[in-house]
Design an enzyme around this catalytic site. Sequence first.
Site, PDB file in Angstrom:
ATOM      1  N   GLY A 147      -6.065   4.089  -2.897  1.00  0.00           N
ATOM      2  CA  GLY A 147      -5.315   2.754  -2.052  1.00  0.00           C
ATOM      3  C   GLY A 147      -6.420   1.797  -1.468  1.00  0.00           C
ATOM      4  CE  LYS A 148      -2.437  -0.119   3.002  1.00  0.00           C
ATOM      5  NZ  LYS A 148      -1.525  -1.033   3.489  1.00  0.00           N
ATOM      6  CD  GLU A 149      -5.818   2.073   5.109  1.00  0.00           C
ATOM      7  OE1 GLU A 149      -5.557   3.395   5.084  1.00  0.00           O
ATOM      8  OE2 GLU A 149      -5.295   1.424   5.947  1.00  0.00           O
ATOM      9  CB  ALA A 150      -9.462   6.375   1.425  1.00  0.00           C
ATOM     10  CB  VAL A 189      -6.789  10.986  -2.235  1.00  0.00           C
ATOM     11  CG1 VAL A 189      -6.529  12.327  -1.727  1.00  0.00           C
ATOM     12  CG2 VAL A 189      -6.712  10.093  -0.846  1.00  0.00           C
ATOM     13  CE  LYS A 191      -7.260   8.547   3.464  1.00  0.00           C
ATOM     14  NZ  LYS A 191      -6.127   8.439   4.386  1.00  0.00           N
ATOM     15  CB  VAL A 194       1.240  17.702   0.555  1.00  0.00           C
ATOM     16  CG1 VAL A 194       2.809  17.997   0.995  1.00  0.00           C
ATOM     17  CG2 VAL A 194       0.468  17.578   1.994  1.00  0.00           C
ATOM     18  CG  ASP A 209       0.418   0.853   7.045  1.00  0.00           C
ATOM     19  OD1 ASP A 209       1.188  -0.040   6.964  1.00  0.00           O
ATOM     20  OD2 ASP A 209      -0.321   1.147   6.051  1.00  0.00           O
ATOM     21  CG  ASN A 242       1.671   5.464   4.850  1.00  0.00           C
ATOM     22  OD1 ASN A 242       0.830   5.538   3.809  1.00  0.00           O
ATOM     23  ND2 ASN A 242       1.537   4.199   5.620  1.00  0.00           N
ATOM     24  CG  ASP A 274      -2.180   7.445   3.884  1.00  0.00           C
ATOM     25  OD1 ASP A 274      -3.039   8.504   3.411  1.00  0.00           O
ATOM     26  OD2 ASP A 274      -1.538   7.039   2.815  1.00  0.00           O
TER      27      ASP A 274
END
Length: 285
Positions: free
Chosen positions: A26-29, A31, A44, A124, A168, A173, A185
Amino acid sequence: MKTPAALQALIDDGVIDEVLRPLKSGKEAAVYVVRSGDDIRCAKVYKDMAQRSFQQRVQYQEGRKVRGSREARAIGKATKYGRKQQETAWKNAEVDALYLLRDAGVRVPEPYGYYHGVLVMALVTDADGFSAPRLGEVALSPEQARDFHAVLMRQVVRMLCCGLIHGDLSAYNVLVGPDGPIVIDFPQVVSAAGNNAARQMLLRDVNNLTASLGRWAPELLDTWFGEEMWALFEAGDLRPDTVLTGVFAHDERRADVAGVREAIEEARQEALIRQQGREAAAQDD
């Protein structure tokens, strides 16, 4: 698959044994699905600030605590050291929030530790053991949508009672496990008491979920859970077990702008008169 460099240190330290596959990026990390002994988990790996596309970082960071005054000054001046500290604080935000929320009974993935800048958590899964789908990817019956909405409103309340707002939150999410929705997230989590945009972010989180689930249960679109819980929070009356109704009486009175301006002008004139008096007294001396 080839082991990502960020995960090799975890293998070397015996935290995980194998990287099985990428799960999402994704935009941040990014996984990854990993194996630790007989357990399948996820790891992550956070992206560096230069690689991230997440916008409005300053708004989300308002109210976050740093270790000491030196770090706070460096962050404020945007020095190289300050940017490094800011990056560390950003990465730690999700880790700290995850443990706090887990202990408060919020439905989040079980954290297993933070190693070399990598967060290891429970994977999950759905009822068949595959990676759980996101809420925005599943079709629901009206009853399921209502049940999921009630569960998620309870999670938002519990987060707020911990002093946190997701910031967010949306149907993308939230994962759908065998026992219902699980919130994920948290790197952009904000302080409910320390961020000036906290109310706005809470309402956006709640409205995002309500709009998504309202596709399947349209009556949810006529509820005001975000406004209700924020009013209770501001009054100090919100508890993890508070029963919400979704009903909220909006204040439709018009603001007395002229009166506010008049009061400000009177205060300004009074301050000016006092200043003139102090200056006159100083000249007499």
